[in-house]
Design an enzyme around this catalytic site. Structure first.
Site, short mmCIF file in Angstrom:
data_model
loop_
_atom_site.label_atom_id
_atom_site.label_comp_id
_atom_site.label_asym_id
_atom_site.label_seq_id
_atom_site.Cartn_x
_atom_site.Cartn_y
_atom_site.Cartn_z
CB ALA A 44 -1.13 0.07 1.32
CB SER A 284 -0.65 -20.22 0.61
OG SER A 284 -1.46 -19.69 -0.28
NE ARG A 330 -7.71 -16.42 3.91
CZ ARG A 330 -6.94 -15.86 3.26
NH1 ARG A 330 -6.92 -14.70 4.07
NH2 ARG A 330 -6.13 -16.03 2.32
CG HIS A 401 -3.79 -14.50 7.69
ND1 HIS A 401 -2.41 -14.78 7.63
CD2 HIS A 401 -4.47 -14.36 6.64
CE1 HIS A 401 -2.18 -14.51 6.31
NE2 HIS A 401 -3.39 -14.21 5.55
CD GLU A 425 -3.59 -6.52 7.69
OE1 GLU A 425 -2.38 -6.96 6.87
OE2 GLU A 425 -3.77 -7.18 8.57
#
Ligand SMILES: Cc1cc2nc3c(=O)[nH]c(=O)nc-3n(C[C@H](O)[C@H](O)[C@H](O)COP(=O)(O)OP(=O)(O)OC[C@H]3O[C@@H](n4cnc5c(N)ncnc54)[C@H](O)[C@@H]3O)c2cc1C
Length: 640
Positions: A44, A284, A330, A401, A425
Site C-alpha cells: 500500500a 497458503s 476463511r 492472520h 491493511e
C-alpha cells in the site's frame, strides 16, 4: 459526530469514474509544491509513494525495516485477485464485487467494494508492465487458481511468493523516484506521533531506530500505510515487526478506529507446538485448491493418517458445504476446524489440528505438478514440521492472520482528521467482517497505485501551496515531548517482568476471549484482565538499554503498550456487536446449524470509536456509520 462516507451518488458502475471526473485537480506544475508523508513501504505505502512521486508530488517515505523491500507484504504467498476472467469461467467485475461483499458478511460499503473490483484489472496490467513474473499457461496467458469464497478461478500468483514479487515491482517504482529526487526515503525510522495543527494533519514525529534521535517532519498531508494489528495476539502469521503504533497514536490524536473486533483467523496454519514459539506460519489458502481437509470420524482414532481408510475419514467441509467444499471462506473453515477439534476429533499431540491431504491430488496430477504449484510451501512445511507433505497429510490449525478493522476512512481514503489518510491493511475499508483470500494484496495496490493518488489531489487542491507552520510550532514541540516522555517512562520502570512475557500473556487473553468465538461473559472478563495486566505493565516491565541508540527492547515496549489499549477496545467492540457476522462469532447468536447469525436491523453499521482520555482512564465513544445497501440483497450467507 456525523460520519460522512462521501460515497458518490449514482449507479454503482459509474460511481468511481464519475467521482474521478468530479474531483478537484492539482495542476501538474503545482504538484511539486506539495509535500506528502507516506509512512509504510509495503504494497500500500510503496505503491502510493511511487505513484504520487510519479505524478509530481514531493514524497517523504518512512519504514521500520532496513529496506522498504522488507515490509511485511513480502510474506504474502498465495496470490492476488482480479476480475480478468482469463479462464472464461464466468467471472466479471460484478461477481468479484458480489463475492467480496458477501464474503465480508455485508458489513462493508458497496461503493468501496465495487471500486476495488473495478480497479483489480488495472493492478494486473500495472504489475505485468513492471515485470512481475506471474505464473503463465503454456500459451503465455497468465494462470489463475481459486481461493475461498469464490466459484471461479481469479487469483493471479507467482508460485507461493506473490507478495514478494509484487513488492519488488512497487519497490523498483519507488526507488526510481528516490533516484530522481522525488522521494526522500528514510528506512529504520518509526513514526511515534502525528502532528495536528488547526485540525489538519501537518506532520509526524519519528524515532531514528539506529541513533535513537527523535525528528519532526512537516508536510501538507500524511498517509499511514502501516499494516495490520494481528500481533496483538502475540502469536500470529504476521511479521514480528507488524504493529499498531502508528494507527493507534493517530487514533489518540482524534482519528476514529473502526471495527477493531474484526480479526481474521486463517484456517491453514502450522499448529502451535509449544510455549517457546514467537510466531506462527501460514500454509497458503491456495493449498485448499488441491488439498482435502479431514479428521478421523471416530474419537481417539490414533492410526497413522495413511492407514485410515476412506470410510473412516470425515471430510467435514466437503460434506457440510458441497457447493464450495474445501474452498469455503476463511471464517467458515476456521470455525469448523474449531468445532471438530472441540468435539474431540482433532489430531496430533495437542488435538488441535486437522489434516490437509494431497494424496488424491498427487495421484490425479502427479507429484511434479503439485511440486510446481506449491513446492516452496511444501518445503517450508517440512522444514518446520519435520514431516514430508508429499508422503503424509499436513497438520493445520487456524491462526490469527489479518485485521479487517483499522482507521476509519471515507471513500477518498481520508480519516475523519483532514489531511490524514490511511491505506492498505491499516484502514478498515473494503473487507467488512471477513476478508476473502487474495484480496488484501488487491486492496493495498488498489489504494496505493490507483485510488489515493487521485483522491489526495481532491484534498490538496484546497490547501494553499507552500503553507508552512515550521517544526518549531507548538504542536510539533509538544508531540515530540510526549513521545520522549513515554520513552523515558518505559525505560525508568525497571521492573521485573520482560516485555515478551507481558505480550505473551496479553496475547493469550485476547486469543482465549476475542479469538474464533466470543461471548458476553468472556469479553467482560477479558476487559478486566487486560486492564489489570496493563496496570502491571506500567509498573513492572523491564526495558533494558538506552533511549539514544539502537534498542530493540524499547521499540517493542512502545508497541506492546499500544497493543494493551487496542486489546481493550477490541473487547469493547466485540461486546457492543450483539450479533455474529463473518469472523465475529458471538456464541449467543448462531443459526440452528451453527452459522453466524447477523442482526441487520440493529447492527448494519461500521463501529467507529473515538478515543477520549479522561484523567488517564481510557474512554472510547462509539459513532456509527450506517451501511446502506442499494444494489445487493442482504441474505444469510450460505456456501452449502
Ligand atoms: C503469511 C501471510 C501471507 C499472506 N498472503 C496473502 C496472499 O497471498 N494474498 C493476499 O491478498 N494477502 C495475503 N496476506 C495479507 C497481506 O500480505 C497483507 O494484508 C498486506 O501485505 C498488507 O500490506 P500493507 O502495505 O497494508 O502493510 P505491510 O506490508 O504490513 O507494511 C507496513 C509498512 O508500514 C511500516 N510501519 C509500520 N508501523 C510503522 C511506524 N510506526 N513507523 C514507520 N513505519 C511503520 C512497516 O515498516 C512497513 O513498511 C498474507 C499475510 C500473511 C501474514
Amino acid at each position: 459526530m456525523k460520519l460522512d462516507s462521501k460515497a458518490p451518488e449514482g449507479p454503482l458502475e459509474e460511481k468511481w469514474s464519475r467521482h474521478k471526473k468530479e474531483m478537484k485537480l492539482v495542476a501538474p506544475n503545482n504538484k511539486r509544491k506539495y509535500e506528502v508523508i507516506v509512512v509504510g513501504t509495503g504494497l500500500a505505502g510503496g505503491a502510493a509513494a511511487a505513484s504520487m512521486a510519479e505524478l509530481g508530488y514531493k514524497v517523504t517515505s518512512f519504514c521500520i525495516q532496513d529496506s522498504a523491500r522488507r515490509a511485511h507484504s513480502i510474506a504474502a504467498q498465495g496470490g492476488i485477485n482480479a476480475a480478468k476472467n482469463y479462464p472464461n469461467d464466468g467471472d466479471s467485475i460484478w461477481r468479484l464485487f458480489y463475492d467480496t461483499i458477501k464474503g465480508g458478511d455485508y458489513r462493508s460499503r458497496e461503493s468501496n467494494v465495487y471500486r476495488l473490483a473495478e480497479v483489480s484489472n488495472e493492478i494486473i496490467d500495472q504489475a505485468v508492465a513492471q515485470g512481475v513474473p506471474f505464473a503463465r499457461e503454456y500459451s503465455g496467458l497468465l494462470s489463475n487458481r481459486s481461493f475461498g469464497g469464490a466459484q471461479v478461478s481469479r487469483t493471479f500468483y507467482a508460485r507461493g511468493q506473490t507478495g514478494q514479487q509484487l513488492l519488488l515491482g512497487a519497490y523498483q517504482a519507488m526507488m526510481r523516484q528516490v533516484q530522481l529526487g522525488n522521494i526522500d526515503y528514510h528506512p529504520r525510522h518509526e513514526m511515534l506521533d502525528v502532528v495536528i495543527i488547526d485540525g489538519q494533519a501537518r506532520g509526524i514525529i519519528t524515532r531514528d531506530l539506529v541513533s535513537g534521535e527523535l525528528h519532526r517532519w512537516e508536510a501538507d498531508a500524511v498517509v499511514l500505510a502501516t499494516g495490520g494489528y494481528g500481533n496483538v495476539f502475540y502469536l500470529s502469521t504476521n511479521a514480528k515487526n507488524s504493529n499498531v503504533t502508528a494507527a493507534w497514536r493517530a487514533h489518540k490524536k482524534g482519528a476514529l478506529f473502526a471495527n477493531p473486533c474484526y480479526v481474521q483467523v486463517h484456517p491453514t496454519c502450522i499448529p502451535v507446538s509449544g510455549d517457546y514459539q514467537s510466531k506462527l506460519t501460514l500454509m497458503s489458502e491456495s493449498l485448499r485448491n488441491d488439498g482435502r481437509v479431514w479428521v478421523p470420524r471416530k474419537k481417539g482414532d490414533d492410526r497413522h493418517p495413511n492407514d485410515i481408510p476412506e470410510e473412516d475419514r470425515f471430510y467435514y467441509l466437503e460434506e457440510k458445504y458441497p457447493s464450495f467444499g474445501n474452498l469455503v471462506p476463511r471464517d467458515v473453515a476456521s470455525r469448523n476446524a474449531k468445532i471438530v477439534c472441540d468435539d474431540g476429533l482433532g489430531v496430533g499431540e495437542t488435538g488441535l489440528a486437522v489434516y490437509l491431504d494431497f494424496r488424491d491430488a498427487i495421484k490425479r496430477d502427479g507429484r511434479d505438478t503439485i511440486e510446481s504449484k506449491y513446492g516452496n510451501l511444501f518445503d517450508m512445511y517440512e522444514n518446520i514440521a519435520g514431516e514430508n507433505p508429499y508422503e503424509m497429510p499436513m497438520r493445520i490449525y487456524p491462526a490469527v492472520h489479518y485485521t479487517m478493522g483499522g482507521l476509519w476512512v471515507d471513500y477518498n481514503l481520508m480519516t475523519n482528521v483532514p489531511g490524514l489518510f490511511a491505506t492498505g491493511e491499516a484502514n478498515f475499508s473494503d473487507h467488512g467482517a471477513n476478508r476473502l483470500g487474495a484480496s488484501a494484496l488487491m486492496q493495498g495496490l488498489s489504494d496505493g497505485y490507483f485510488v489515493l493518488p487521485s483522491t489526495i489531489g481532491n484534498y490538496l487542491a484546497d490547501v494553499k501551496p507552500g503553507t508552512r507552520y515550521g517544526t518549531d510550532h507548538e504542536a510539533f514541540v509538544s508531540a515530540e515531548k510526549e513521545s520522549q516522555d513515554k520513552i523515558n517512562k518505559l525505560l525508568n520502570i525497571k521492573g521485573k517482568r520482560t516485555i515478551v512475557d507481558f505480550h505473551r500473556t496479553l496475547g493469550k487473553i485476547v486469543w482465549d476471549n476475542i479469538g474464533i468465538a466470543r461471548n458476553e461473559e468472556d469479553l467482560k472478563k477479558a476487559i478486566k484482565e487486560i486492564q489489570e495486566l496493563r496496570k502491571e505493565f506500567w509498573t513492572n516491565v523491564y526495558v533494558p538499554g538506552e533511549a539514544n541508540n539502537y534498542n530493540k527492547y524499547l521499540e517493542f515496549a512502545g508497541r506492546v503498550a499500544d497493543f494493551f489499549e487496542l486489546a481493550e477496545l477490541m473487547a469493547k467492540d466485540a461486546l457492543d456487536r450483539q450479533e455474529s457476522c463473518g469472523c465475529h462469532l458471538r456464541e449467543e447468536y448462531q443459526s440452528d446449524e451453527g452459522e453466524a447469525l447477523r442482526n441487520d436491523e440493529e447492527y448494519s453499521y461500521v463501529a467507529a470509536w473515538e478515543y477520549k482520555d479522561l484523567n488517564g482512564e481510557l474512554v472510547e465513544e462509539l459513532h456509527k456509520e450506517n451501511l446502506e445497501f442499494e444494489f445487493v440483497e442482504l441474505k444469510q450467507r450460505s456456501y452449502k
